[in-house]
Design a protein around this motif. Sequence first.
Motif, short mmCIF file in Angstrom:
data_model
loop_
_atom_site.label_atom_id
_atom_site.label_comp_id
_atom_site.label_asym_id
_atom_site.label_seq_id
_atom_site.Cartn_x
_atom_site.Cartn_y
_atom_site.Cartn_z
N CYS A 1 23.80 52.26 67.85
CA CYS A 1 23.71 53.42 68.75
C CYS A 1 25.09 53.95 69.10
O CYS A 1 26.00 53.19 69.41
N MET A 2 25.19 55.25 69.08
CA MET A 2 26.40 55.95 69.48
C MET A 2 26.12 56.59 70.84
O MET A 2 25.01 56.55 71.35
N SER A 3 27.12 57.21 71.43
CA SER A 3 26.92 57.81 72.76
C SER A 3 25.82 58.87 72.76
O SER A 3 25.14 59.05 73.77
N ASP A 4 25.59 59.53 71.64
CA ASP A 4 24.52 60.54 71.55
C ASP A 4 23.12 59.93 71.59
O ASP A 4 22.14 60.64 71.71
N ASP A 5 23.04 58.62 71.46
CA ASP A 5 21.75 57.94 71.43
C ASP A 5 21.30 57.47 72.82
O ASP A 5 20.36 56.69 72.93
N PHE A 6 21.98 57.96 73.84
CA PHE A 6 21.64 57.66 75.23
C PHE A 6 21.47 58.99 75.97
O PHE A 6 22.22 59.93 75.71
N VAL A 7 20.51 59.06 76.88
CA VAL A 7 20.25 60.33 77.57
C VAL A 7 21.32 60.68 78.60
O VAL A 7 21.48 61.84 78.94
N THR A 8 22.02 59.68 79.11
CA THR A 8 23.10 59.91 80.07
C THR A 8 24.22 58.91 79.80
O THR A 8 23.97 57.85 79.22
N PRO A 9 25.42 59.20 80.25
CA PRO A 9 26.49 58.20 80.13
C PRO A 9 26.14 56.90 80.87
O PRO A 9 26.46 55.81 80.39
#
Length: 82
Positions: free
Chosen positions: A31-39
Amino acid sequence: LGHHVYYFKDRQSSSFTRLCRNEENSRNGVCMSDDFVTPYAQSNALEDYAEHFMYWFLDLEKNSNTLLRSKDTHFERVESQM
């Protein structure tokens, strides 16, 4: 609400966690940062679950991202089991 579902309703929460985390609860490199809905969802598995549940429950964002869609699918399965 997401935390409640995680602890008391979702018998398969570990399958959600394994999408982006390893057994030590660290990000698995998939998972990269784009794979999470929020930081904030990146901080740990429980917050990833709770934040994504909120987005899914409130229908805030339709995702074209494959991993985010997999997370949505997880909640659709949980909903069908309740």
